[in-house]
Design a protein around this motif. Structure first.
Motif, PDB file in Angstrom:
ATOM      1  N   SER A   8       4.806  -8.721  -6.489  1.00 34.53           N
ATOM      2  CA  SER A   8       3.931  -7.855  -5.688  1.00 34.53           C
ATOM      3  C   SER A   8       3.085  -6.968  -6.598  1.00 34.53           C
ATOM      4  CB  SER A   8       4.783  -6.975  -4.760  1.00 34.53           C
ATOM      5  OG  SER A   8       5.608  -6.119  -5.524  1.00 34.53           O
ATOM      6  N   ASN A   9       2.027  -6.431  -6.013  1.00 37.23           N
ATOM      7  CA  ASN A   9       1.229  -5.368  -6.632  1.00 37.23           C
ATOM      8  C   ASN A   9       1.325  -4.159  -5.721  1.00 37.23           C
ATOM      9  OD1 ASN A   9      -1.412  -7.623  -7.605  1.00 37.23           O
ATOM     10  ND2 ASN A   9       0.166  -6.717  -8.885  1.00 37.23           N
ATOM     11  N   ILE A  10       1.311  -2.972  -6.327  1.00 39.23           N
ATOM     12  CA  ILE A  10       1.299  -1.751  -5.506  1.00 39.23           C
ATOM     13  C   ILE A  10      -0.039  -1.057  -5.735  1.00 39.23           C
ATOM     14  CG2 ILE A  10       2.463   0.435  -5.014  1.00 39.23           C
ATOM     15  CD1 ILE A  10       4.963  -0.629  -6.389  1.00 39.23           C
ATOM     16  N   ILE A  11      -0.687  -0.635  -4.646  1.00 32.37           N
ATOM     17  CA  ILE A  11      -1.866   0.226  -4.823  1.00 32.37           C
ATOM     18  C   ILE A  11      -1.521   1.618  -4.309  1.00 32.37           C
ATOM     19  CG2 ILE A  11      -3.727  -1.487  -4.811  1.00 32.37           C
ATOM     20  CD1 ILE A  11      -4.030  -0.619  -1.761  1.00 32.37           C
ATOM     21  N   GLU A  12      -2.094   2.634  -4.951  1.00 34.90           N
ATOM     22  CA  GLU A  12      -1.794   4.026  -4.593  1.00 34.90           C
ATOM     23  C   GLU A  12      -3.082   4.824  -4.707  1.00 34.90           C
ATOM     24  OE1 GLU A  12       0.831   6.165  -3.510  1.00 34.90           O
ATOM     25  OE2 GLU A  12      -0.871   7.542  -3.678  1.00 34.90           O
ATOM     26  N   LYS A  13      -3.383   5.573  -3.659  1.00 32.70           N
ATOM     27  CA  LYS A  13      -4.665   6.300  -3.682  1.00 32.70           C
ATOM     28  C   LYS A  13      -4.649   7.503  -4.632  1.00 32.70           C
ATOM     29  CE  LYS A  13      -4.037   9.114   0.482  1.00 32.70           C
ATOM     30  NZ  LYS A  13      -4.497   9.401   1.818  1.00 32.70           N
ATOM     31  N   LEU A  14      -3.455   8.061  -4.886  1.00 35.40           N
ATOM     32  CA  LEU A  14      -3.399   9.256  -5.747  1.00 35.40           C
ATOM     33  C   LEU A  14      -3.431   8.871  -7.231  1.00 35.40           C
ATOM     34  CD1 LEU A  14      -0.702  11.396  -3.898  1.00 35.40           C
ATOM     35  CD2 LEU A  14      -3.190  11.562  -3.734  1.00 35.40           C
ATOM     36  N   PRO A  15      -4.019   9.740  -8.077  1.00 41.10           N
ATOM     37  CA  PRO A  15      -4.102   9.401  -9.502  1.00 41.10           C
ATOM     38  C   PRO A  15      -2.769   9.507 -10.239  1.00 41.10           C
ATOM     39  CG  PRO A  15      -5.122  11.555  -9.059  1.00 41.10           C
ATOM     40  CD  PRO A  15      -4.766  10.964  -7.730  1.00 41.10           C
ATOM     41  N   SER A  16      -1.844  10.351  -9.724  1.00 39.87           N
ATOM     42  CA  SER A  16      -0.565  10.518 -10.423  1.00 39.87           C
ATOM     43  C   SER A  16       0.558  10.732  -9.403  1.00 39.87           C
ATOM     44  CB  SER A  16      -0.648  11.705 -11.380  1.00 39.87           C
ATOM     45  OG  SER A  16      -1.129  12.826 -10.680  1.00 39.87           O
ATOM     46  N   PRO A  17       1.817  10.573  -9.844  1.00 39.36           N
ATOM     47  CA  PRO A  17       2.935  10.701  -8.895  1.00 39.36           C
ATOM     48  C   PRO A  17       3.016  12.109  -8.302  1.00 39.36           C
ATOM     49  CG  PRO A  17       3.673   9.702 -10.956  1.00 39.36           C
ATOM     50  CD  PRO A  17       2.273  10.166 -11.189  1.00 39.36           C
TER      51      PRO A  17
ATOM     52  N   ALA B  79       0.858  -1.186   0.000  1.00 37.38           N
ATOM     53  CA  ALA B  79       0.000   0.000   0.000  1.00 37.38           C
ATOM     54  C   ALA B  79       0.890   1.230   0.000  1.00 37.38           C
ATOM     55  CB  ALA B  79      -0.899  -0.001   1.234  1.00 37.38           C
ATOM     56  N   GLY B  80       0.823   2.027  -1.098  1.00 34.04           N
ATOM     57  CA  GLY B  80       1.614   3.257  -1.176  1.00 34.04           C
ATOM     58  C   GLY B  80       2.709   3.180  -2.218  1.00 34.04           C
ATOM     59  N   ALA B  81       2.629   4.089  -3.219  1.00 40.36           N
ATOM     60  CA  ALA B  81       3.671   4.135  -4.258  1.00 40.36           C
ATOM     61  C   ALA B  81       4.595   5.330  -4.043  1.00 40.36           C
ATOM     62  CB  ALA B  81       3.034   4.187  -5.649  1.00 40.36           C
ATOM     63  N   GLY B  82       4.932   5.591  -2.771  1.00 40.26           N
ATOM     64  CA  GLY B  82       5.993   6.558  -2.459  1.00 40.26           C
ATOM     65  C   GLY B  82       7.330   5.863  -2.674  1.00 40.26           C
ATOM     66  N   PRO B  83       8.431   6.519  -2.322  1.00 41.07           N
ATOM     67  CA  PRO B  83       9.743   5.892  -2.568  1.00 41.07           C
ATOM     68  C   PRO B  83       9.903   4.546  -1.861  1.00 41.07           C
ATOM     69  CG  PRO B  83       9.943   7.862  -1.168  1.00 41.07           C
ATOM     70  CD  PRO B  83       8.549   7.844  -1.699  1.00 41.07           C
ATOM     71  N   VAL B  84       9.300   4.406  -0.683  1.00 37.47           N
ATOM     72  CA  VAL B  84       9.504   3.174   0.084  1.00 37.47           C
ATOM     73  C   VAL B  84       8.700   2.011  -0.507  1.00 37.47           C
ATOM     74  CG1 VAL B  84       9.243   2.138   2.381  1.00 37.47           C
ATOM     75  CG2 VAL B  84      10.120   4.473   2.144  1.00 37.47           C
ATOM     76  N   GLY B  85       7.450   2.265  -0.901  1.00 37.16           N
ATOM     77  CA  GLY B  85       6.644   1.219  -1.537  1.00 37.16           C
ATOM     78  C   GLY B  85       7.281   0.767  -2.841  1.00 37.16           C
TER      79      GLY B  85
ATOM     80  N   ARG C  59      10.037  -4.095 -14.935  1.00 37.37           N
ATOM     81  CA  ARG C  59       9.840  -5.440 -14.365  1.00 37.37           C
ATOM     82  C   ARG C  59       8.377  -5.870 -14.404  1.00 37.37           C
ATOM     83  NH1 ARG C  59      14.084  -2.928 -12.642  1.00 37.37           N
ATOM     84  NH2 ARG C  59      15.929  -4.001 -11.827  1.00 37.37           N
ATOM     85  N   LYS C  60       7.555  -5.078 -15.047  1.00 35.86           N
ATOM     86  CA  LYS C  60       6.123  -5.377 -15.239  1.00 35.86           C
ATOM     87  C   LYS C  60       5.378  -5.537 -13.905  1.00 35.86           C
ATOM     88  CE  LYS C  60       6.585  -6.606 -19.933  1.00 35.86           C
ATOM     89  NZ  LYS C  60       7.431  -5.435 -20.150  1.00 35.86           N
ATOM     90  N   ILE C  61       5.807  -4.775 -12.909  1.00 43.88           N
ATOM     91  CA  ILE C  61       5.078  -4.786 -11.624  1.00 43.88           C
ATOM     92  C   ILE C  61       3.962  -3.745 -11.745  1.00 43.88           C
ATOM     93  CG2 ILE C  61       5.250  -4.359  -9.129  1.00 43.88           C
ATOM     94  CD1 ILE C  61       8.339  -5.020  -9.484  1.00 43.88           C
TER      95      ILE C  61
END
Ligand SMILES: Cc1cc2nc3c(=O)[nH]c(=O)nc-3n(C[C@H](O)[C@H](O)[C@H](O)COP(=O)(O)OP(=O)(O)OC[C@H]3O[C@@H](n4cnc5c(N)ncnc54)[C@H](O)[C@@H]3O)c2cc1C
Length: 373
Positions: free
Chosen positions: A31-40, A11-17, A119-121
């Motif tokens: 793994s899959n990453i989910i991110e609540k924001l629409p863009s970086p 959960a979270g596509a910040g630098p740590v996720g 890596r197609k994540i």
């Protein structure tokens, strides 16, 4: 939103996720990453990447791209009343990366995201984790998409890299003890025409606090500090231009009581927050992600809390002490600022420790010390 139920969810596509997904991939975990924001995020936030992070990201090829993009700061100066009294020359440190690499957090996230895409994540945006529960066998998550659609999923593991206000942490009921310091810090990314050395970091100490200055690129500088009228206090002869970003914040020093609960793990700001002094926040979070992925490799992930908590606490305590010296209004803090030139000459070890701290090399990861091999 399609979450693959056999993969670890981040959960979270910040630098740590993003770093967690990369390190897991290196160790054979999907793994899959989910991110609540629409863009970086576009904000510059964390600017300094230290030697520890560059070493950890080397294998993924990200370090090479960071080095091609960023700028190297080889030394840090401390000034009192506009006189330089300490010059920490990082370039002599015994490490492959004897400098602080300077680039905006948005650039770091872009480079990490590119490596993720190669890596197609999957990074599934507009998707917020709203609830999670862990049992011995699996993790149940409830996810909400931007259109309000709610989906429940069962997964093997969840990593909460969802920042300082972490929903994962709150759902698990994990305490986040620590302190909030009085007073406000101001931050500017601002165009400057200044006589001070453009390739070095600078800290200016005053009777009422301090300022830190680091050039980001071209004539754009980060000026951050805990004195009033910050931009009027920067060195004599400096001309201020356009302000590109401005923020103010209160400093908190907090570390979670527990970095994990059953099959759910916390990393980055979700697990620890502290002042920006020393540029450790993002670096320490990327280190969490590395350690966790290494533990997964040897099926020792349940040692994550016992390994991370002491290491992170040590760094946060150090940052907390330095921050109190920088911003303290007490007589000892003022005296410390005034006499720090003298202390540095009397105790040369301080400078060796300060350089290790800046490089993120002030503690071991201790992965080899675990009981199970
Ligand atoms: C003004 C400012 C200046 C800073 N300056 C520095 C600095 O100079 N040096 C330094 O090292 N650090 C600095 N930091 C701290 C640094 O930015 C953080 O340590 C770093 O961003 C932590 O990364 P993270 O991935 O853990 O969390 P974040 O970067 O906060 O990322 C978390 C992500 O999770 C997403 N998210 C949150 N909740 C959910 C949810 N429920 N479901 C799905 N997604 C979710 C968020 O949208 C976000 O994208 C600064 C921070 C700020 C705010």
């Amino acid at each position: 939103m399609v979450i693959e139920s056999n993969k670890i969810l981040i959960a979270g596509a910040g630098p740590v996720g993003l770093a967690a997904a990369l390190f897991l991939h290196e160790n054979g975990f999907e793994s899959n990453i989910i991110e609540k924001l629409p863009s970086p995020s576009i904000f510059s936030k964390a600017l300094g990447i230290n030697a520890r992070t560059l070493t950890l990201l080397e294998k993924s090829g990200v370090t090479e791209k960071f080095l091609a993009n960023g700028r190297k700061a080889h030394s840090i100066n401390f000034h009192y009343k506009n006189k330089c009294f300490i010059h920490y020359d990082i370039s002599k440190a015994k490490t492959k990366y004897p400098f602080l690499l300077v680039q905006t957090q948005a650039e770091s996230e872009r480079i990490l995201s590119e490596a993720i895409q190669e890596r197609k994540i999957q990074i599934i945006r507009n998707t917020e984790l709203v609830d999670c529960n862990s049992s011995e066998k699996n993790v149940e998550v409830t996810l909400k998409s931007a259109d309000g659609n709610i989906v429940k999923n069962n997964l093997p593991y969840l990593i909460g890299a969802d920042g300082a206000k972490s929903t994962v942490r709150k759902n698990l009921g994990i305490e986040f003890p620590g302190e909030s310091l009085d007073g406000h810090w101001n931050l500017y990314d601002v165009e400057l025409d200044t006589p001070i050395n453009k390739d070095e970091g600078h800290s200016f100490l005053f009777d009422d606090g301090g300022i830190f200055m680091l050039r980001i690129k071209d004539n754009i500088w980060r000026v951050i500090g805990c004195v009033t009228d910050l931009l009027q206090r920067i060195p004599y002869g400096t001309k201020t231009g356009k302000i590109l970003w401005k923020s103010d914040f209160q400093v908190n020093h907090r570390v979670v009581d527990n970095f994990c609960k059953e099959r759910i793990f916390l990393a980055g700001d979700a697990a620890h927050i502290h002042s920006p002094l020393g540029a450790r926040g993002m670096n320490l979070g990327i280190e969490d992600a590395y350690v966790l992925a290494e533990l997964f490799k040897t099926n020792q992930q349940y040692y994550y809390n016992s390994l991370r908590k002491p290491a992170v606490k040590k760094v946060v305590e150090m940052v907390s002490r330095s921050t109190k010296i920088m911003q303290g209004k007490t007589v000892p803090a003022k005296l410390f600022r005034k006499f720090s030139p003298l202390l540095n000459y009397l105790f040369p070890l301080v400078s060796t420790q300060a350089i290790k701290f800046a490089l993120g090399l002030d503690h071991e990861l201790n992965l080899s010390k675990l009981p199970i091999k």
